[in-house]
Design a protein around this motif. Structure first.
Motif, PDB file in Angstrom:
ATOM      1  N   LYS A  39     -51.519  -8.443  22.585  1.00  0.00           N
ATOM      2  CA  LYS A  39     -50.851  -7.364  23.320  1.00  0.00           C
ATOM      3  C   LYS A  39     -51.286  -7.324  24.779  1.00  0.00           C
ATOM      4  O   LYS A  39     -50.461  -7.181  25.673  1.00  0.00           O
ATOM      5  CB  LYS A  39     -51.132  -6.013  22.654  1.00  0.00           C
ATOM      6  N   VAL A  40     -52.574  -7.465  25.010  1.00  0.00           N
ATOM      7  CA  VAL A  40     -53.069  -7.455  26.387  1.00  0.00           C
ATOM      8  C   VAL A  40     -52.520  -8.658  27.141  1.00  0.00           C
ATOM      9  O   VAL A  40     -52.100  -8.544  28.297  1.00  0.00           O
ATOM     10  CB  VAL A  40     -54.616  -7.439  26.421  1.00  0.00           C
ATOM     11  N   ILE A  75     -48.491  -6.058  34.079  1.00  0.00           N
ATOM     12  CA  ILE A  75     -49.204  -4.802  33.829  1.00  0.00           C
ATOM     13  C   ILE A  75     -50.679  -5.147  33.699  1.00  0.00           C
ATOM     14  O   ILE A  75     -51.092  -5.770  32.730  1.00  0.00           O
ATOM     15  CB  ILE A  75     -48.680  -4.111  32.555  1.00  0.00           C
ATOM     16  N   MET A  78     -55.112  -1.141  31.225  1.00  0.00           N
ATOM     17  CA  MET A  78     -54.909  -0.473  29.945  1.00  0.00           C
ATOM     18  C   MET A  78     -55.985   0.590  29.819  1.00  0.00           C
ATOM     19  O   MET A  78     -57.143   0.332  30.146  1.00  0.00           O
ATOM     20  CB  MET A  78     -55.026  -1.468  28.784  1.00  0.00           C
ATOM     21  N   SER A 126     -49.683 -10.251  26.671  1.00  0.00           N
ATOM     22  CA  SER A 126     -48.272 -10.050  27.020  1.00  0.00           C
ATOM     23  C   SER A 126     -48.124  -9.033  28.152  1.00  0.00           C
ATOM     24  O   SER A 126     -47.271  -9.182  29.027  1.00  0.00           O
ATOM     25  CB  SER A 126     -47.460  -9.617  25.800  1.00  0.00           C
ATOM     26  N   ARG A 127     -48.981  -8.009  28.173  1.00  0.00           N
ATOM     27  CA  ARG A 127     -48.941  -7.025  29.262  1.00  0.00           C
ATOM     28  C   ARG A 127     -49.332  -7.661  30.592  1.00  0.00           C
ATOM     29  O   ARG A 127     -48.711  -7.405  31.615  1.00  0.00           O
ATOM     30  CB  ARG A 127     -49.853  -5.842  28.956  1.00  0.00           C
ATOM     31  N   ALA A 162     -46.650  -9.770  31.925  1.00  0.00           N
ATOM     32  CA  ALA A 162     -45.550  -8.942  32.429  1.00  0.00           C
ATOM     33  C   ALA A 162     -45.921  -8.232  33.733  1.00  0.00           C
ATOM     34  O   ALA A 162     -45.121  -7.483  34.279  1.00  0.00           O
ATOM     35  CB  ALA A 162     -45.144  -7.923  31.371  1.00  0.00           C
TER      36      ALA A 162
END
Length: 93
Positions: free
Chosen positions: A41-42, A50, A53, A44-45, A48
């Motif tokens: 998840k990190v 981002i 978190m 992919s963020r 992208a």
């Protein structure tokens, strides 16, 4: 084995280390599914664009505590792990 074994695909070093640890845990049959999911998840963020978190703030406090324990062990002449070995959840693992 050296730090050069970590792949570089423009991801932060911390994320590359997370990927290394997730793969190593799986290899040794200690698969921590939650950790692998978190790394994915990190990743992919980050890809992208981002970069932050909220959980990372909590992680930094946990890492600071672990680092303090390791520094204490070094200062008192006790053994510590060096790469490619690592501490996963605590200094006792």
């Amino acid at each position: 084995l050296s730090m050069k074994t970590l792949k570089k695909d423009l991801l932060p070093t911390e994320l590359e280390m997370g990927k290394y640890i997730a793969g190593d845990l799986t290899f040794w049959g200690k698969d921590e599914e939650w950790f692998t999911e978190l790394v994915e998840k990190v990743s992919s963020r980050v890809k992208a664009g981002i970069r932050t978190m909220p959980q990372l703030a909590i992680s930094s406090w946990l890492t600071a505590g672990l680092s303090t324990q390791i520094l204490f062990r070094l200062a008192t002449g006790k053994t510590v792990k060096f790469f490619p070995k690592y501490y996963f959840l605590s200094i006792g693992d």
